[in-house]
Design a protein around this motif. Structure first.
Motif, PDB file in Angstrom:
ATOM      1  N   GLY A 264       0.504  -3.396   3.783  1.00 45.39           N
ATOM      2  CA  GLY A 264       0.398  -2.363   4.803  1.00 45.39           C
ATOM      3  C   GLY A 264      -0.848  -2.472   5.665  1.00 45.39           C
ATOM      4  N   ALA A 265      -0.856  -1.689   6.737  1.00 45.06           N
ATOM      5  CA  ALA A 265      -1.962  -1.701   7.692  1.00 45.06           C
ATOM      6  C   ALA A 265      -3.041  -0.698   7.332  1.00 45.06           C
ATOM      7  CB  ALA A 265      -1.426  -1.412   9.094  1.00 45.06           C
ATOM      8  N   ALA A 266      -2.917  -0.035   6.184  1.00 48.55           N
ATOM      9  CA  ALA A 266      -3.924   0.928   5.747  1.00 48.55           C
ATOM     10  C   ALA A 266      -4.461   0.497   4.386  1.00 48.55           C
ATOM     11  CB  ALA A 266      -3.316   2.318   5.648  1.00 48.55           C
ATOM     12  N   SER A 267      -5.706   0.828   4.117  1.00 45.97           N
ATOM     13  CA  SER A 267      -6.282   0.553   2.806  1.00 45.97           C
ATOM     14  C   SER A 267      -5.540   1.353   1.735  1.00 45.97           C
ATOM     15  CB  SER A 267      -7.765   0.914   2.785  1.00 45.97           C
ATOM     16  OG  SER A 267      -8.493   0.062   3.632  1.00 45.97           O
ATOM     17  N   VAL A 268      -5.446   0.771   0.546  1.00 50.15           N
ATOM     18  CA  VAL A 268      -4.767   1.422  -0.567  1.00 50.15           C
ATOM     19  C   VAL A 268      -5.661   1.345  -1.788  1.00 50.15           C
ATOM     20  CG1 VAL A 268      -2.736   1.444  -2.063  1.00 50.15           C
ATOM     21  CG2 VAL A 268      -2.494   0.793   0.339  1.00 50.15           C
ATOM     22  N   SER A 269      -5.814   2.493  -2.449  1.00 48.66           N
ATOM     23  CA  SER A 269      -6.554   2.531  -3.705  1.00 48.66           C
ATOM     24  C   SER A 269      -5.617   2.963  -4.823  1.00 48.66           C
ATOM     25  CB  SER A 269      -7.734   3.512  -3.607  1.00 48.66           C
ATOM     26  OG  SER A 269      -8.683   3.047  -2.674  1.00 48.66           O
ATOM     27  N   GLY A 270      -5.877   2.412  -6.000  1.00 49.41           N
ATOM     28  CA  GLY A 270      -5.045   2.771  -7.126  1.00 49.41           C
ATOM     29  C   GLY A 270      -5.535   2.104  -8.393  1.00 49.41           C
ATOM     30  N   ILE A 271      -4.629   2.020  -9.377  1.00 49.36           N
ATOM     31  CA  ILE A 271      -4.986   1.478 -10.684  1.00 49.36           C
ATOM     32  C   ILE A 271      -3.982   0.389 -11.044  1.00 49.36           C
ATOM     33  CG2 ILE A 271      -5.141   1.967 -13.156  1.00 49.36           C
ATOM     34  CD1 ILE A 271      -6.010   4.786 -12.430  1.00 49.36           C
ATOM     35  N   LEU A 272      -4.512  -0.776 -11.443  1.00 50.43           N
ATOM     36  CA  LEU A 272      -3.681  -1.820 -12.022  1.00 50.43           C
ATOM     37  C   LEU A 272      -3.687  -1.641 -13.528  1.00 50.43           C
ATOM     38  CD1 LEU A 272      -2.009  -4.441 -11.805  1.00 50.43           C
ATOM     39  CD2 LEU A 272      -4.164  -5.706 -12.014  1.00 50.43           C
ATOM     40  N   LYS A 273      -2.482  -1.504 -14.104  1.00 46.08           N
ATOM     41  CA  LYS A 273      -2.346  -1.278 -15.545  1.00 46.08           C
ATOM     42  C   LYS A 273      -1.606  -2.433 -16.193  1.00 46.08           C
ATOM     43  CE  LYS A 273      -2.101   3.799 -15.963  1.00 46.08           C
ATOM     44  NZ  LYS A 273      -1.238   4.900 -16.479  1.00 46.08           N
ATOM     45  N   TYR A 274      -1.948  -2.659 -17.460  1.00 48.75           N
ATOM     46  CA  TYR A 274      -1.149  -3.552 -18.301  1.00 48.75           C
ATOM     47  C   TYR A 274      -0.934  -2.841 -19.613  1.00 48.75           C
ATOM     48  CZ  TYR A 274       0.443  -7.431 -21.142  1.00 48.75           C
ATOM     49  OH  TYR A 274       1.191  -8.227 -21.970  1.00 48.75           O
ATOM     50  N   GLU A 275       0.342  -2.802 -20.076  1.00 51.98           N
ATOM     51  CA  GLU A 275       0.701  -2.070 -21.288  1.00 51.98           C
ATOM     52  C   GLU A 275       1.462  -2.973 -22.240  1.00 51.98           C
ATOM     53  OE1 GLU A 275       1.851   2.167 -20.401  1.00 51.98           O
ATOM     54  OE2 GLU A 275       2.106   1.320 -18.394  1.00 51.98           O
ATOM     55  N   ASN A 277       2.359  -2.963 -26.754  1.00 43.76           N
ATOM     56  CA  ASN A 277       2.148  -2.538 -28.139  1.00 43.76           C
ATOM     57  C   ASN A 277       1.393  -1.208 -28.228  1.00 43.76           C
ATOM     58  OD1 ASN A 277       2.444  -3.066 -30.941  1.00 43.76           O
ATOM     59  ND2 ASN A 277       0.307  -3.724 -31.053  1.00 43.76           N
ATOM     60  N   HIS A 278       1.801  -0.225 -27.431  1.00 46.53           N
ATOM     61  CA  HIS A 278       1.170   1.097 -27.393  1.00 46.53           C
ATOM     62  C   HIS A 278      -0.272   1.051 -26.907  1.00 46.53           C
ATOM     63  CE1 HIS A 278       4.500   3.243 -29.156  1.00 46.53           C
ATOM     64  NE2 HIS A 278       4.527   2.446 -30.214  1.00 46.53           N
ATOM     65  N   GLN A 279      -0.680  -0.006 -26.275  1.00 45.85           N
ATOM     66  CA  GLN A 279      -2.048  -0.126 -25.777  1.00 45.85           C
ATOM     67  C   GLN A 279      -2.017  -0.351 -24.276  1.00 45.85           C
ATOM     68  OE1 GLN A 279      -2.777  -3.041 -29.322  1.00 45.85           O
ATOM     69  NE2 GLN A 279      -4.798  -2.560 -28.494  1.00 45.85           N
ATOM     70  N   THR A 280      -3.022   0.209 -23.596  1.00 41.96           N
ATOM     71  CA  THR A 280      -3.105   0.121 -22.145  1.00 41.96           C
ATOM     72  C   THR A 280      -4.508  -0.292 -21.737  1.00 41.96           C
ATOM     73  OG1 THR A 280      -1.471   1.894 -21.885  1.00 41.96           O
ATOM     74  CG2 THR A 280      -2.828   1.368 -19.972  1.00 41.96           C
ATOM     75  N   VAL A 281      -4.580  -1.243 -20.818  1.00 39.52           N
ATOM     76  CA  VAL A 281      -5.844  -1.556 -20.152  1.00 39.52           C
ATOM     77  C   VAL A 281      -5.610  -1.392 -18.656  1.00 39.52           C
ATOM     78  CG1 VAL A 281      -6.807  -3.084 -21.900  1.00 39.52           C
ATOM     79  CG2 VAL A 281      -5.254  -4.019 -20.191  1.00 39.52           C
ATOM     80  N   GLN A 282      -6.657  -1.006 -17.942  1.00 46.06           N
ATOM     81  CA  GLN A 282      -6.481  -0.742 -16.525  1.00 46.06           C
ATOM     82  C   GLN A 282      -7.797  -0.896 -15.785  1.00 46.06           C
ATOM     83  OE1 GLN A 282      -4.983   3.290 -17.090  1.00 46.06           O
ATOM     84  NE2 GLN A 282      -6.888   4.127 -16.273  1.00 46.06           N
ATOM     85  N   LEU A 283      -7.682  -1.085 -14.477  1.00 44.15           N
ATOM     86  CA  LEU A 283      -8.849  -1.177 -13.603  1.00 44.15           C
ATOM     87  C   LEU A 283      -8.527  -0.516 -12.267  1.00 44.15           C
ATOM     88  CD1 LEU A 283     -10.307  -4.801 -13.905  1.00 44.15           C
ATOM     89  CD2 LEU A 283     -11.440  -2.667 -14.543  1.00 44.15           C
ATOM     90  N   PRO A 284      -9.490   0.238 -11.698  1.00 46.33           N
ATOM     91  CA  PRO A 284      -9.285   0.751 -10.343  1.00 46.33           C
ATOM     92  C   PRO A 284      -9.444  -0.386  -9.326  1.00 46.33           C
ATOM     93  CG  PRO A 284     -11.459   1.367 -11.156  1.00 46.33           C
ATOM     94  CD  PRO A 284     -10.747   0.706 -12.291  1.00 46.33           C
ATOM     95  N   VAL A 285      -8.594  -0.375  -8.308  1.00 47.57           N
ATOM     96  CA  VAL A 285      -8.603  -1.440  -7.303  1.00 47.57           C
ATOM     97  C   VAL A 285      -8.415  -0.798  -5.928  1.00 47.57           C
ATOM     98  CG1 VAL A 285      -7.503  -3.562  -6.490  1.00 47.57           C
ATOM     99  CG2 VAL A 285      -7.573  -3.062  -8.940  1.00 47.57           C
ATOM    100  N   THR A 286      -9.168  -1.285  -4.963  1.00 48.83           N
ATOM    101  CA  THR A 286      -8.968  -0.905  -3.572  1.00 48.83           C
ATOM    102  C   THR A 286      -8.671  -2.157  -2.770  1.00 48.83           C
ATOM    103  OG1 THR A 286     -10.429   1.029  -3.703  1.00 48.83           O
ATOM    104  CG2 THR A 286     -10.000   0.106  -1.515  1.00 48.83           C
ATOM    105  N   LEU A 287      -7.616  -2.098  -1.997  1.00 51.61           N
ATOM    106  CA  LEU A 287      -7.200  -3.232  -1.182  1.00 51.61           C
ATOM    107  C   LEU A 287      -7.281  -2.860   0.292  1.00 51.61           C
ATOM    108  CD1 LEU A 287      -4.052  -4.173  -3.280  1.00 51.61           C
ATOM    109  CD2 LEU A 287      -6.054  -5.621  -3.015  1.00 51.61           C
ATOM    110  N   LYS A 288      -7.944  -3.704   1.059  1.00 44.19           N
ATOM    111  CA  LYS A 288      -8.012  -3.512   2.501  1.00 44.19           C
ATOM    112  C   LYS A 288      -6.644  -3.830   3.109  1.00 44.19           C
ATOM    113  CE  LYS A 288     -12.848  -4.975   2.533  1.00 44.19           C
ATOM    114  NZ  LYS A 288     -13.799  -6.022   2.988  1.00 44.19           N
ATOM    115  N   PRO A 289      -6.424  -3.473   4.373  1.00 46.46           N
ATOM    116  CA  PRO A 289      -5.144  -3.809   5.007  1.00 46.46           C
ATOM    117  C   PRO A 289      -4.846  -5.302   4.923  1.00 46.46           C
ATOM    118  CG  PRO A 289      -6.373  -2.279   6.373  1.00 46.46           C
ATOM    119  CD  PRO A 289      -7.291  -2.676   5.260  1.00 46.46           C
ATOM    120  N   PHE A 290      -3.672  -5.623   4.422  1.00 50.28           N
ATOM    121  CA  PHE A 290      -3.168  -7.001   4.313  1.00 50.28           C
ATOM    122  C   PHE A 290      -4.015  -7.885   3.399  1.00 50.28           C
ATOM    123  CE2 PHE A 290      -2.177  -5.393   8.634  1.00 50.28           C
ATOM    124  CZ  PHE A 290      -0.815  -5.210   8.448  1.00 50.28           C
TER     125      PHE A 290
END
Length: 880
Positions: A264-275, A277-290
Motif C-alpha cells: 500500500g501507499a500508506a505506512s502500516v504498523s503491526g505485529i508479526l507472530k509465529y505460533e 505448540n501453544h507458544q507464541t513469539v512476536q515482534l512489532p513491525v512498521t513498514l513504509k509505503p511499498f
C-alpha cells in the motif's frame, strides 16, 4: 500419520479470524475452465482477447496446470505417446518450429475489487518457458517473463473489473532452445541452454517430449490479503546432541524469519507472530509505503519435542504452525501455515569408508536410496500420484530419494509426501554431465567449452535457484542439496550456490558440488564415480567394492505380462531378442521403450515358452537382483559404504528399464526384493562367501535373537542347518556362519531353497528370507520339478479400501513359491491401481501361514484377490 497436532488450536483461531475478515476463498486455484488457441492462428490483439467481451467459446478446452501436449492429448488431437510407437506420430517442435506449440490460454474468473487496503494477488508457480500476461485488456508483466523454475507474483488489485467479471489471458512460448532430439542424452545438448529440464529432448530411458513441456505447467492461484503480505517464511529447527526416537527428549529450538511486503501507499504498523505448540513469539513491525523487509523472530524452545525421523528409524512427527501479521487495528493482514518436522541434518566425513555420512538428530543414517526423475514426463502431477509413488518408496524400505538434475525442482506436494513417509530428499539443481560438457560427445552440437557454460542466462539460473530454495526449504524431508548431475556447474553458478545462496537462504543442509563428487566419496584408487548399470551376477554385489557413497547403481526392471499389455500392441508382445547384455533390437517397440536386457539370467530358469513365461521369470531375476544389491551394500555398511542410491526406482513414462513399479503404478518384483532386503533387523545370505549374516539397521542393540537356518528341497522336505541365539550390533552387519558345504552337498543336483529366520525372545517371527539357489551348473531348472502347491487363501475386507489376506500352506506340502497377489475388479478383470501390499511375491513354507495387509482404492466394489505363483495356478477369492 505420526503427526503431533499440539498447538493446533492456535492455528485454528488464526483461520477463524481470517474467515471472518475475508470469507472462505482467501486463496483459491484457477484449475478449471481454461481455454486455449494456437497463437499463430489468431489475428486479434492481446488487449482485445483479454477482455471478457471477446468470445472464446469456440476455443479448445485447456488443461491447466498442464502443457500444450497434455491439452492436445485430452482433446484427442494426438495419440497417447505412452503407447507403442505413438510418440513418433506427434510432430516434434524441432522439426515444426516453436510457433506450432505457442498457445494463448484464457481463463474467466470472478473476483471483485477489495475494500479498504485489501489486495488481490495472481501467482504462477511454473510456466515453461516464457510468457506475457494480460488481465482485462491490460498487460500485467512489464517485460517478457522467462524461466521454468521461477515463480511469479503480481498485484492485480488495480486490474480487476468493478463488475467482478475478469478475463486472464496468457501467451506461453516454448523454450528458447528446443534441441535436436538426435538420440543423444538430452539430444544435441542445446536444451541445456535454457534454465529448464533436460530430459525432454530424450535420454537413454525416455523418448523426446514433443512440445518440450511448453505450458502453464504448475498451479495458478489467487490470493487476497490486506496491505501487508508475508512471503518466504523460513523455519529452522535445531536439535542438539545425539537423540533416539524413544523416551523423553531434551529441548529443541525453532528459529524463524519471514519477509514482509507493504503493497500500500500508506505506512502500516503491526505485529508479526509465529505460533507453534501453544507458544507464541512476536515482534512489532512498521513498514513504509511499498517497503519490503525481512524480520527475524525470537527463538522458540520446544520442551520434550516429538522429533521427525527417516523411514524405518522412527515416526514422522510434525507440528502445525503459523506466521501471521496483525495490524495495530487488530485486523489480520496475511498468514502462512507451515507444517514443521523438528529434526536436524548434518554430514561428516567417515575415515573408514572414505565417504561422507549423513546424520539425523545426531544419529548416523546408512543411506538406502532411489533415484527419481519426475512423476510424469508431461508434468501431469497430482497429490494422489505423489502420495502413491512416495509410499512405494517407503514400502521398499528406502530412506532417501534423489531428485535427478536433468529434471526439475520437485513440487511442494512431493515434499509433503516425503515428509509424511519419512523419505529424505537429495535435490539436484539443473545440469548434467551429458548436456553440460563433462564428456566428448559426437551427438552434441556445441563443443565441451561451450556446453560447459550452459545455460545461456546465468543471472536467471541464480535467481531461479534462490526462488526454488525458498519454495521447499521448510520441508523436514529435504536433506541434501546437489549442484548437478555428474558435473560441477559453471564456476560462477557453483560459487553462487555454494558461497552465497546456501548460507544466506538455508545453511542447514549438506551441499554437494555434484552427484558423484570426490567430496561425497572416493575409493581406494582415489577417485569416485557411479554405476554399474545393468544386470550383474549375484556374487558381484557382495564381492566387488564400488564407490563408498554410490549415487547411481542399477539393474533391470520390466513388469509382468499385465503391465506389458498396457502399452505394447498385441503384435509386438514377443520375447525380446538381445543384441548385447543391455540392448534389445528384435522389435521396434521394445527398442523404442528402452528395454534393457536380462542376458542369460532368464534362460537359467528354462527356455521361456511365451512372453508371459518370460515376464514371470523376469520377476524372479528382478527380485534377486535388487534384494542382493541392497543386502550386499548393507553387508558392508560403515566398512565399505555409507550409502547407496539405486538408478532408478521409477519411470515417468512407459520405459522398460530401471523401475520398481510401472508408469500405471503397478509394482513388480523389484519393489518387494528391496522390501525384503531392507528389513530393519534382517537375516541374509551372502552370494559372495556363502555365509549367513545378520543386519541391524536400527540404533539399538538386539539381544537374544534366535537365528534359524533351514533348507528345503523341491518336494518341500526340510533340513535344519542351525538354530542358535545371537545378538545384532546397531547399524551393522555381522557374519554368523558359512553354509557353503551344506549347500554344495544338498543342492548340487536340482538346487534348493535356503530360509533364514529371526525370532525374538517371545518366539515371534520378526524376519524371514527365502532364497532359491541354483544347481551345480548355475541353473534353476530344478524349480520346474516342483509339485503343485496346495494353498488355502482367505480374504477379509476390514474397511473401505482395506483388506487382510491369509495364505496357509499345509504340513507336508511343497513350498508355495513366489506368489503374486493382486486386487482385481471382478467386473472388468483388471487390477485395481494403485494397491499397496505389506508384502508380495511371497513364498509360504510347508506348515506356515502368511498374513498380508492390502490397501486399495476406496469406493471399489466387486473385488477379489488373485493369487498366482510359480507352482500355484491362479486362484481368485471374492472379498465380501
Amino acid at each position: 500419520m505420526g503427526k503431533n497436532f499440539v498447538g493446533g488450536l492456535l492455528v485454528f483461531l488464526i483461520h477463524i479470524s481470517c474467515l471472518a475478515q475475508d470469507g472462505p476463498d482467501n486463496r483459491y486455484e484457477l484449475n478449471s475452465g481454461w481455454k486455449c488457441y494456437k497463437a499463430s492462428e489468431l489475428s486479434v490483439t492481446p488487449e482485445q482477447l483479454s477482455q471478457s467481451s471477446y468470445p472464446v467459446n469456440a476455443w479448445m478446452p485447456a488443461t491447466v496446470p498442464g502443457t500444450v501436449l497434455t491439452t492436445l492429448l485430452e482433446n484427442k488431437k494426438v495419440p497417447d505417446p505412452f503407447y507403442g510407437m505413438n510418440n513418433n506420430k506427434i510432430p516434434d517442435i524441432y522439426q515444426v518450429g516453436k510457433a506450432y506449440y505457442t498457445y494463448w490460454f484464457c481463463k474467466d474468473f470472478n473476483e471483485t475489487l477489495p475494500a479498504g487496503d485489501g489486495q488481490v494477488w495472481l501467482n504462477f508457480r511454473g510456466v515453461n518457458y516464457s510468457c506475457d500476461i494480460y488481465l482485462n485488456g491490460k498487460k500485467v508483466n512489464k517485460k517478457l517473463f522467462k524461466g521454468m523454475f521461477l515463480r511469479q507474483r503480481y498485484n492485480i488489485t488495480t486490474y480487476l473489473n468493478k463488475s467482478g467479471k475478469n478475463r486472464l489471458a496468457v501467451i506461453v512460448y516454448p523454450p528458447d532452445a528446443v534441441g535436436n532430439p538426435n538420440g543423444g542424452q538430452g539430444g544435441d545438448g542445446t536444451i541445456a541452454k535454457n534454465v529448464a529440464h533436460q530430459y525432454v529432448a530424450g535420454w537413454d530411458w525416455i523418448q523426446p517430449v514433443r512440445d518440450r513441456n511448453t505450458g502453464i505447467w504448475d498451479k495458478v492461484t489467487i490470493e487476497k490479503t490486506r496491505a501487508v503480505i508475508i512471503t518466504d517464511p523460513f523455519v529452522k529447527t535445531i536439535v542438539p546432541g545425539m537423540r533416539k526416537p524413544a523416551g523423553p527428549q531434551a529441548p529443541a529450538f525453532i528459529h524463524t524469519r519471514a519477509t514482509l511486503e507493504n503493497a500500500g501507499a500508506a505506512s502500516v504498523s503491526g505485529i508479526l507472530k509465529y505460533e507453534i505448540n501453544h507458544q507464541t513469539v512476536q515482534l512489532p513491525v512498521t513498514l513504509k509505503p511499498f517497503e519490503k523487509k525481512e524480520v527475524q523472530l525470537p527463538v522458540v524452545a520446544i520442551k520434550d519435542p516429538k522429533l521427525w525421523w527417516p523411514n524405518t528409524y522412527g515416526p514422522q512427527n510434525r507440528y502445525p504452525s503459523a506466521f501471521s501479521f496483525i495490524k495495530n487495528n487488530h485486523a489480520l493482514s496475511d498468514w502462512r501455515d507451515i507444517e514443521v518436522g523438528i529434526r536436524e541434518v548434518k554430514n561428516q566425513w567417515n575415515d573408514r569408508t572414505r565417504s561422507m555420512e549423513l546424520r539425523v538428530n545426531g544419529q548416523p543414517v546408512f543411506i538406502r536410496g532411489g533415484n527419481w526423475i519426475v512423476s510424469d514426463e508431461m508434468l501431469r502431477f497430482s497429490n494422489e500420484r505423489y502420495d502413491a509413488e512416495v509410499r512405494f518408496h517407503r514400502d521398499m524400505g528406502l530412506n532417501l530419494i534423489r531428485v535427478w538434475g536433468g529434471a526439475l525442482t520437485e513440487r511442494p506436494e512431493f515434499y509433503k509426501a516425503c515428509d509424511e513417509y519419512g523419505l529424505l530428499v537429495m535435490q539436484d539443481f539443473w545440469g548434467s554431465g551429458d548436456c553440460n560438457g563433462r564428456w566428448m560427445d559426437p551427438k552434441k552440437l556445441d563443443d565441451q567449452w561451450t556446453r560447459r557454460s550452459y545455460p545461456d542466462d546465468h543471472p536467471l539460473f541464480i535467481e531461479s535457484a534462490a526462488d526454488m530454495i525458498k519454495m521447499i526449504r521448510n520441508h523436514p524431508s529435504l536433506a541434501v542439496w546437489c549442484g548437478g548431475n555428474e558435473i560441477v556447474l559453471a564456476p560462477d553458478l557453483f560459487h553462487a550456490l555454494k558461497d552465497s545462496l546456501m548460507p544466506l537462504l538455508d545453511g542447514t543442509r549438506w551441499f554437494i558440488d555434484y552427484s558423484n563428487s570426490d567430496s561425497m566419496s572416493y575409493n581406494a584408487l582415489g577417485n569416485n564415480g557411479d554405476g554399474p548399470y545393468g544386470i550383474q551376477p549375484l556374487p558381484y554385489f557382495w564381492n566387488y567394492r564400488t564407490w563408498p557413497f554410490n549415487s547411481e547403481i542399477g539393474s533391470v526392471g520390466m513388469g509382468d505380462i499385465t503391465s506389458l499389455r498396457r502399452f505394447i500392441p498385441g503384435e509386438n508382445l514377443v520375447i525380446p531378442a538381445e543384441k548385447t547384455r543391455t540392448e534389445a533390437v528384435s522389435d521396434s517397440v521394445w527398442t523404442y521403450h528402452k528395454y534393457i536386457g536380462y542376458g542369460k539370467s532368464i534362460d537359467a530358469y528354462g527356455t521361456p515358452k511365451s512372453l508371459e513365461d518370460f515376464a514371470n521369470k523376469a520377476q524372479l531375476v528382478n527380485y534377486d537382483q535388487y534384494r542382493t544389491l541392497m543386502e550386499g551394500f548393507i553387508g558392508h555398511q560403515w566398512d565399505w559404504y555409507s550409502g547407496v542410491i539405486i538408478w532408478k526406482t521409477q519411470n515417468p513414462w512407459t520405459a522398460l528399464r530401471g523401475q520398481m513399479y510401472d508408469y500405471y503404478l503397478d509394482p513388480n518384483a523389484c519393489l518387494y526384493g528391496l522390501h525384503t532386503g531392507n528389513q530393519p533387523v534382517h537375516g541374509m545370505f551372502s552370494f559372495g562367501d556363502s555365509a549367513v549374516y545378520i543386519a541391524n539397521n536400527t540404533w539399538d542393540k538386539k539381544d537374544n535373537l534366535m537365528l534359524v537356518v533351514k533348507t528345503f528341497d523341491m518336494e518341500g522336505k526340510e533340513h535344519l542347518v542351525t538354530q542358535v541365539f545371537c545378538e545384532a550390533i546397531p547399524q551393522n552387519a555381522k557374519r554368523i556362519m558359512s553354509v557353503k558345504e551344506v549347500l554344495k552337498k544338498m543342492g548340487a543336483a536340482e538346487g534348493l531353497f535356503l530360509t533364514i529366520q529371526l525370532l525374538d525372545v517371545h518366539k515371534t517371527l520378526i524376519d524371514e528370507n527365502t532364497y532359491w539357489l541354483a544347481d551345480q551348473n548355475g541353473n534353476y531348472t530344478g524349480l520346474n520339478k516342483m509339485p503343485a502347491a496346495r494353498v488355502n487363501i482367505q480374504g477379509k475386507k476390514i474397511a473401505d479400501g482395506r483388506m487382510d489376506v491369509l495364505l496357509e500352506n499345509p504340513e507336508g506340502a511343497p513350498l508355495a513359491f513366489f506368489n503374486r497377489l493382486s486386487v482385481i475388479d471382478t467386473q472388468t478383470g483388471k487390477r485395481l491401481l494403485p494397491s499397496f501390499y505389506s508384502d508380495n511375491y511371497i513364498t509360504v513354507l510347508p506348515g506356515a501361514r502368511k498374513e498380508i495387509q492390502i490397501t486399495y482404492p476406496k469406493g471399489a466394489s466387486n473385488i477379489a484377490i488373485s493369487v498366482a505363483g510359480w507352482n500355484l495356478k491362479e486362484q481368485q477369492v471374492t472379498i465380501r
